[in-house]
Each structure stands twice: as structure tokens, then as C-alpha cells.
Design a protein around this motif. Structure first.
Motif, PDB file in Angstrom:
ATOM      1  N   PHE A  37       0.841  -1.180   0.000  1.00  0.00           N
ATOM      2  CA  PHE A  37       0.000   0.000   0.000  1.00  0.00           C
ATOM      3  C   PHE A  37       0.883   1.239   0.000  1.00  0.00           C
ATOM      4  N   VAL A  38       0.591   2.159  -0.909  1.00  0.00           N
ATOM      5  CA  VAL A  38       1.362   3.401  -1.009  1.00  0.00           C
ATOM      6  C   VAL A  38       0.396   4.580  -0.968  1.00  0.00           C
ATOM      7  N   CYS A  39       0.903   5.698  -0.465  1.00  0.00           N
ATOM      8  CA  CYS A  39       0.137   6.946  -0.405  1.00  0.00           C
ATOM      9  C   CYS A  39       1.000   8.047  -0.999  1.00  0.00           C
ATOM     10  N   PRO A  40       0.395   9.059  -1.601  1.00  0.00           N
ATOM     11  CA  PRO A  40       1.195  10.185  -2.092  1.00  0.00           C
ATOM     12  C   PRO A  40       1.790  10.970  -0.931  1.00  0.00           C
ATOM     13  N   VAL A  41       2.962  11.540  -1.159  1.00  0.00           N
ATOM     14  CA  VAL A  41       3.639  12.320  -0.119  1.00  0.00           C
ATOM     15  C   VAL A  41       2.896  13.627   0.074  1.00  0.00           C
ATOM     16  N   LYS A  42       2.606  13.952   1.325  1.00  0.00           N
ATOM     17  CA  LYS A  42       1.946  15.220   1.646  1.00  0.00           C
ATOM     18  C   LYS A  42       2.984  16.338   1.618  1.00  0.00           C
ATOM     19  N   GLN A  43       2.681  17.429   0.968  1.00  0.00           N
ATOM     20  CA  GLN A  43       3.588  18.577   0.931  1.00  0.00           C
ATOM     21  C   GLN A  43       3.150  19.589   1.974  1.00  0.00           C
ATOM     22  N   ASP A  44       3.469  19.298   3.232  1.00  0.00           N
ATOM     23  CA  ASP A  44       3.135  20.208   4.314  1.00  0.00           C
ATOM     24  C   ASP A  44       4.335  21.087   4.637  1.00  0.00           C
ATOM     25  N   THR A  45       4.200  21.899   5.654  1.00  0.00           N
ATOM     26  CA  THR A  45       5.265  22.834   6.019  1.00  0.00           C
ATOM     27  C   THR A  45       6.541  22.102   6.394  1.00  0.00           C
ATOM     28  N   TRP A  46       6.425  21.018   7.137  1.00  0.00           N
ATOM     29  CA  TRP A  46       7.585  20.268   7.564  1.00  0.00           C
ATOM     30  C   TRP A  46       8.348  19.707   6.354  1.00  0.00           C
ATOM     31  N   ALA A  47       7.614  19.195   5.365  1.00  0.00           N
ATOM     32  CA  ALA A  47       8.259  18.647   4.166  1.00  0.00           C
ATOM     33  C   ALA A  47       8.970  19.746   3.380  1.00  0.00           C
ATOM     34  N   ARG A  48       8.383  20.947   3.324  1.00  0.00           N
ATOM     35  CA  ARG A  48       9.042  22.052   2.610  1.00  0.00           C
ATOM     36  C   ARG A  48      10.300  22.509   3.347  1.00  0.00           C
ATOM     37  N   ILE A  49      10.250  22.551   4.679  1.00  0.00           N
ATOM     38  CA  ILE A  49      11.450  22.910   5.455  1.00  0.00           C
ATOM     39  C   ILE A  49      12.536  21.856   5.236  1.00  0.00           C
ATOM     40  N   ALA A  50      12.154  20.588   5.269  1.00  0.00           N
ATOM     41  CA  ALA A  50      13.126  19.502   5.087  1.00  0.00           C
ATOM     42  C   ALA A  50      13.752  19.537   3.703  1.00  0.00           C
ATOM     43  N   SER A  51      12.945  19.803   2.677  1.00  0.00           N
ATOM     44  CA  SER A  51      13.521  19.858   1.326  1.00  0.00           C
ATOM     45  C   SER A  51      14.415  21.083   1.165  1.00  0.00           C
ATOM     46  N   GLY A  52      14.069  22.184   1.814  1.00  0.00           N
ATOM     47  CA  GLY A  52      14.930  23.367   1.770  1.00  0.00           C
ATOM     48  C   GLY A  52      16.252  23.141   2.483  1.00  0.00           C
TER      49      GLY A  52
END
Length: 158
Positions: free
Chosen positions: A43-58
Motif C-alpha cells: 500500500f502506497v500513499c502520495p507524499v503530503k507537501q506540508d510545512t515540515w516537508a518544505r522545510i526539510a527539502s529546503g
């Protein structure tokens, strides 16, 4: 430690664990698969692009300079500790005051490293997968997670 402080620590720990392991108080209905497909399905789910994910990618874009800075600070910290030890050995007596600044710098470096590591590593970073023939980032999830999709195990690339 005061009871209110202990309560706050336990609540923050519980919240972090619930978010990290996707624990909910009211679970969703699970996806049911037929018995011939279920051993080969993930089972797979799409990655949520929340604030934490944007900080982590930055922060992941400047991961190398952060790592270089951390090792530089660790080497400076080692030199400060060695200097304090040398000063105590030179005087041939133990002076507690010589270790105040190195200990403060050690605590500062430790907590800075912990906070930056937690900001870089989101809960999804350890379960991210890629699907053959599908665009975007996906994470492994349970069959009762909203938005879950059943895919054949051979299409999942770790």
C-alpha cells in the motif's frame, strides 16, 4: 522535575510518536484485497507537501554545508576541551571553571545537531519509495490510511 513539566514532556513525546507512526484515535476503514492478490500487494500513499516537508527539502539542499559546519564545530569543540584539560594539567590542580565554556558549547552543539537533524528528516523520509511508471513521491502506508493505493510489490522501488 515539576509535575507540569513532566506532563508537558510526556504529551510532546506522545504527539511526536502519534504523528511519526501515523497513529490515530479513530482509525479509517481498511482496504480489503482478494486472497490471491494480497501476498503481492503493498500500500502506497502520495507524499503530503506540508510545512515540515518544505522545510526539510529546503534544508536538504544545504545539507553538505551544514555537515561541514557541524564537523568544523566538533573539531573546535575538541580543541577547546583539550585546551581546558591542558590548563588543568599545567596547574596541577582541578579547576572546575575551566570546563564551563566547553560544556556549554557541547550542549549547544548537541541540541543544534538534534534540531537540524529532526528538521531534515521528516517522518516520510524513512518510508519514501518510487513506483515504476508513476510520477511523484510515494510513501509506504497501511491499508487503512486515507488515499492508500494497492500496488504490486514488483513496481515499488526503495
Amino acid at each position: 522535575m515539576k509535575p507540569t513539566m513532566m506532563f508537558v514532556i510526556m504529551m510532546i513525546t506522545a504527539i511526536v510518536l502519534m504523528v511519526s507512526f501515523d497513529i490515530t484515535l479513530f482509525p479509517n476503514a481498511a482496504i480489503e484485497l482478494s486472497t490471491d492478490i494480497s501476498p503481492n500487494a503493498l500500500f502506497v500513499c502520495p507524499v503530503k507537501q506540508d510545512t515540515w516537508a518544505r522545510i526539510a527539502s529546503g534544508l536538504s539542499m544545504i545539507k553538505r554545508p551544514l555537515l561541514i559546519g557541524f564537523f568544523f564545530a566538533a573539531m573546535v569543540l575538541s580543541a577547546i576541551w583539550v585546551w581546558a584539560l591542558y590548563q588543568n594539567l599545567l596547574k596541577d590542580k582541578f579547576d572546575r571553571g575551566a570546563y564551563k565554556k566547553p560544556w556549554a558549547f557541547t550542549k549547544l552543539l548537541f541540541w543544534a545537531a538534534v534540531i537540524v537533524f529532526m528538521l531534515i528528516k521528516t517522518p516520510d523520509s524513512f518510508r519514501t519509495v518510487h513506483l515504476q511508471g508513476a510520477e511523484g513521491d510515494w510513501v509506504l502506508c497501511e491499508n487503512n490510511t486515507p488515499g492508500a493505493r494497492a500496488v504490486h510489490a514488483d513496481t515499488v522501488i526503495p
